[in-house]
Structures are given as C-alpha cells and as structure tokens.
Design a protein around this motif. Structure first.
Motif, PDB file in Angstrom:
ATOM      1  N   LEU A   1       0.798  -1.225   0.000  1.00 41.47           N
ATOM      2  CA  LEU A   1       0.000   0.000   0.000  1.00 41.47           C
ATOM      3  C   LEU A   1       0.835   1.282   0.000  1.00 41.47           C
ATOM      4  O   LEU A   1       0.440   2.274  -0.604  1.00 41.47           O
ATOM      5  CB  LEU A   1      -0.938  -0.002   1.207  1.00 41.47           C
ATOM      6  CG  LEU A   1      -1.932  -1.161   1.267  1.00 41.47           C
ATOM      7  CD1 LEU A   1      -2.769  -1.080   2.524  1.00 41.47           C
ATOM      8  CD2 LEU A   1      -2.797  -1.199   0.029  1.00 41.47           C
ATOM      9  N   GLU A   2       1.955   1.284   0.682  1.00 42.08           N
ATOM     10  CA  GLU A   2       2.754   2.503   0.776  1.00 42.08           C
ATOM     11  C   GLU A   2       3.834   2.582  -0.308  1.00 42.08           C
ATOM     12  O   GLU A   2       4.025   3.621  -0.908  1.00 42.08           O
ATOM     13  CB  GLU A   2       3.409   2.597   2.157  1.00 42.08           C
ATOM     14  CG  GLU A   2       2.425   2.656   3.306  1.00 42.08           C
ATOM     15  CD  GLU A   2       1.537   3.880   3.268  1.00 42.08           C
ATOM     16  OE1 GLU A   2       2.027   4.965   2.871  1.00 42.08           O
ATOM     17  OE2 GLU A   2       0.352   3.758   3.623  1.00 42.08           O
TER      18      GLU A   2
ATOM     19  N   HIS B   1       3.936   0.501  -2.994  1.00 42.31           N
ATOM     20  CA  HIS B   1       3.352   0.039  -4.255  1.00 42.31           C
ATOM     21  C   HIS B   1       4.264  -0.976  -4.944  1.00 42.31           C
ATOM     22  O   HIS B   1       4.452  -0.936  -6.159  1.00 42.31           O
ATOM     23  CB  HIS B   1       3.049   1.205  -5.187  1.00 42.31           C
ATOM     24  CG  HIS B   1       2.199   2.256  -4.560  1.00 42.31           C
ATOM     25  ND1 HIS B   1       0.879   2.056  -4.261  1.00 42.31           N
ATOM     26  CD2 HIS B   1       2.500   3.510  -4.126  1.00 42.31           C
ATOM     27  CE1 HIS B   1       0.392   3.144  -3.687  1.00 42.31           C
ATOM     28  NE2 HIS B   1       1.353   4.045  -3.591  1.00 42.31           N
TER      29      HIS B   1
ATOM     30  N   GLU C   1      -9.523  -4.050   1.232  1.00 44.77           N
ATOM     31  CA  GLU C   1      -9.623  -3.317   2.493  1.00 44.77           C
ATOM     32  C   GLU C   1      -9.129  -1.880   2.329  1.00 44.77           C
ATOM     33  O   GLU C   1      -9.698  -0.946   2.893  1.00 44.77           O
ATOM     34  CB  GLU C   1      -8.804  -4.028   3.562  1.00 44.77           C
ATOM     35  CG  GLU C   1      -8.922  -3.415   4.934  1.00 44.77           C
ATOM     36  CD  GLU C   1      -8.108  -4.157   5.961  1.00 44.77           C
ATOM     37  OE1 GLU C   1      -7.843  -3.558   7.013  1.00 44.77           O
ATOM     38  OE2 GLU C   1      -7.743  -5.321   5.718  1.00 44.77           O
ATOM     39  N   SER C   2      -8.093  -1.702   1.540  1.00 44.31           N
ATOM     40  CA  SER C   2      -7.580  -0.352   1.273  1.00 44.31           C
ATOM     41  C   SER C   2      -8.606   0.494   0.535  1.00 44.31           C
ATOM     42  O   SER C   2      -8.786   1.675   0.837  1.00 44.31           O
ATOM     43  CB  SER C   2      -6.295  -0.444   0.456  1.00 44.31           C
ATOM     44  OG  SER C   2      -5.864   0.830   0.069  1.00 44.31           O
ATOM     45  N   ARG C   3      -9.295  -0.112  -0.442  1.00 41.86           N
ATOM     46  CA  ARG C   3     -10.334   0.624  -1.173  1.00 41.86           C
ATOM     47  C   ARG C   3     -11.469   1.044  -0.246  1.00 41.86           C
ATOM     48  O   ARG C   3     -11.986   2.157  -0.333  1.00 41.86           O
ATOM     49  CB  ARG C   3     -10.868  -0.222  -2.328  1.00 41.86           C
ATOM     50  CG  ARG C   3      -9.956  -0.294  -3.518  1.00 41.86           C
ATOM     51  CD  ARG C   3     -10.638  -0.945  -4.704  1.00 41.86           C
ATOM     52  NE  ARG C   3     -10.950  -2.353  -4.472  1.00 41.86           N
ATOM     53  CZ  ARG C   3     -10.121  -3.352  -4.722  1.00 41.86           C
ATOM     54  NH1 ARG C   3      -8.913  -3.113  -5.206  1.00 41.86           N
ATOM     55  NH2 ARG C   3     -10.485  -4.605  -4.502  1.00 41.86           N
TER      56      ARG C   3
ATOM     57  N   GLN D   1     -11.264   1.587   2.988  1.00 42.36           N
ATOM     58  CA  GLN D   1     -10.787   2.646   3.874  1.00 42.36           C
ATOM     59  C   GLN D   1     -10.716   3.985   3.161  1.00 42.36           C
ATOM     60  O   GLN D   1     -10.981   5.026   3.761  1.00 42.36           O
ATOM     61  CB  GLN D   1      -9.417   2.286   4.444  1.00 42.36           C
ATOM     62  CG  GLN D   1      -9.473   1.243   5.518  1.00 42.36           C
ATOM     63  CD  GLN D   1      -8.093   0.915   6.069  1.00 42.36           C
ATOM     64  OE1 GLN D   1      -7.073   1.356   5.539  1.00 42.36           O
ATOM     65  NE2 GLN D   1      -8.067   0.135   7.127  1.00 42.36           N
ATOM     66  N   ARG D   2     -10.340   3.982   1.894  1.00 44.13           N
ATOM     67  CA  ARG D   2     -10.276   5.243   1.144  1.00 44.13           C
ATOM     68  C   ARG D   2     -11.665   5.838   0.931  1.00 44.13           C
ATOM     69  O   ARG D   2     -11.817   7.054   0.842  1.00 44.13           O
ATOM     70  CB  ARG D   2      -9.605   5.027  -0.204  1.00 44.13           C
ATOM     71  CG  ARG D   2      -8.101   5.170  -0.128  1.00 44.13           C
ATOM     72  CD  ARG D   2      -7.487   5.061  -1.474  1.00 44.13           C
ATOM     73  NE  ARG D   2      -7.345   3.620  -1.709  1.00 44.13           N
ATOM     74  CZ  ARG D   2      -7.337   3.043  -2.885  1.00 44.13           C
ATOM     75  NH1 ARG D   2      -7.465   3.738  -3.968  1.00 44.13           N
ATOM     76  NH2 ARG D   2      -7.204   1.732  -2.996  1.00 44.13           N
ATOM     77  N   ASN D   3     -12.679   4.993   0.826  1.00 43.48           N
ATOM     78  CA  ASN D   3     -14.041   5.471   0.598  1.00 43.48           C
ATOM     79  C   ASN D   3     -14.766   5.826   1.893  1.00 43.48           C
ATOM     80  O   ASN D   3     -15.889   6.308   1.848  1.00 43.48           O
ATOM     81  CB  ASN D   3     -14.850   4.424  -0.171  1.00 43.48           C
ATOM     82  CG  ASN D   3     -14.331   4.243  -1.579  1.00 43.48           C
ATOM     83  OD1 ASN D   3     -13.734   5.153  -2.150  1.00 43.48           O
ATOM     84  ND2 ASN D   3     -14.533   3.073  -2.139  1.00 43.48           N
ATOM     85  N   THR D   4     -14.147   5.582   3.039  1.00 46.44           N
ATOM     86  CA  THR D   4     -14.778   5.888   4.315  1.00 46.44           C
ATOM     87  C   THR D   4     -14.707   7.386   4.577  1.00 46.44           C
ATOM     88  O   THR D   4     -13.656   7.999   4.448  1.00 46.44           O
ATOM     89  CB  THR D   4     -14.072   5.126   5.457  1.00 46.44           C
ATOM     90  OG1 THR D   4     -14.126   3.742   5.167  1.00 46.44           O
ATOM     91  CG2 THR D   4     -14.734   5.402   6.780  1.00 46.44           C
ATOM     92  N   LYS D   5     -15.841   7.958   4.952  1.00 42.15           N
ATOM     93  CA  LYS D   5     -15.904   9.388   5.221  1.00 42.15           C
ATOM     94  C   LYS D   5     -15.476   9.650   6.657  1.00 42.15           C
ATOM     95  O   LYS D   5     -15.955   9.019   7.600  1.00 42.15           O
ATOM     96  CB  LYS D   5     -17.337   9.879   5.018  1.00 42.15           C
ATOM     97  CG  LYS D   5     -17.521  11.350   5.264  1.00 42.15           C
ATOM     98  CD  LYS D   5     -18.977  11.739   5.085  1.00 42.15           C
ATOM     99  CE  LYS D   5     -19.147  13.190   5.448  1.00 42.15           C
ATOM    100  NZ  LYS D   5     -19.939  13.376   6.640  1.00 42.15           N
TER     101      LYS D   5
END
Length: 108
Positions: A34-35, A37, A65-67, A69-73
């Motif tokens: 994730l960091e 890549h 899981e990363s996707r 977390q990115r979509n979490t407001k």
C-alpha cells in the motif's frame, strides 16, 4: 550513593540489540503493497510469513480493504456528537475515562 546511572545505562544493551537486529527483519506486506506500491516484494513477504506459494487471495484482500478505507468518510468530533446513534456510547466512554483519571486507576 546514587545508582541511577547504572539503571539508566541498562537501556543501552537492549537498544544495541535492536539496532543490530532491525535491518534483518522483514518489512510488512501491507506496507510494501500500500505505501511502497511494490507488489512483487509484498508477495514474497506474504509467502515468507504464511509459508505458502499462492498468496493472491491475501493480496486482493489487502487491496479491497484499502479501497474500503479510502471510501470511508471521516467525521469531526462535533458531527460525531450530533449523531444520535452514537452519542450515548461516546458519553459513556468519556465518563468512564474521567472516572479513571479522578480515581488514579491509570497511575497504577
């Protein structure tokens, strides 16, 4: 006679051990994926940790899981307190932590 310099110096042994061992420790597969890549190094790290050759399921799981977390407001504290569904839980935690502070339980 004060012996605190000896106690203070005792920290040196574990610190040196950690400094010598640290370069030989593997990096986290999540960090590599994730960091940094770097999918190939992440696959190798997963294979080393899990002891199996096919780690594609684990790679996809981390990416999914990363996707999510990115979509979490993210919510501010004020918005959190305005939300009726979680207000009682927040008040309970605040009161509990306040009681811990006042009774000195965290010092023990």
């Amino acid at each position: 006679e004060s012996r605190w310099p000896f106690l203070f110096g005792a920290i040196i042994v574990p610190s040196l051990m950690q400094a010598v061992i640290l370069p030989f420790l593997p990096e986290s597969p999540r960090f590599l994926l994730l960091e940094k890549h770097n999918r190939s190094k992440a696959e190798k790290a997963f294979q080393r940790f899990l002891g199996k050759d096919d780690v594609s399921h684990e790679i996809e799981e981390v990416l999914a899981e990363s996707r999510v977390q990115r979509n979490t407001k993210l919510v501010s504290v004020v918005e959190l307190l305005r939300t009726r569904a979680v207000r009682w839980q927040i008040v309970t935690v605040i009161v509990t932590m306040g009681c811990y502070q006042l009774c000195g339980l965290n010092a023990v």
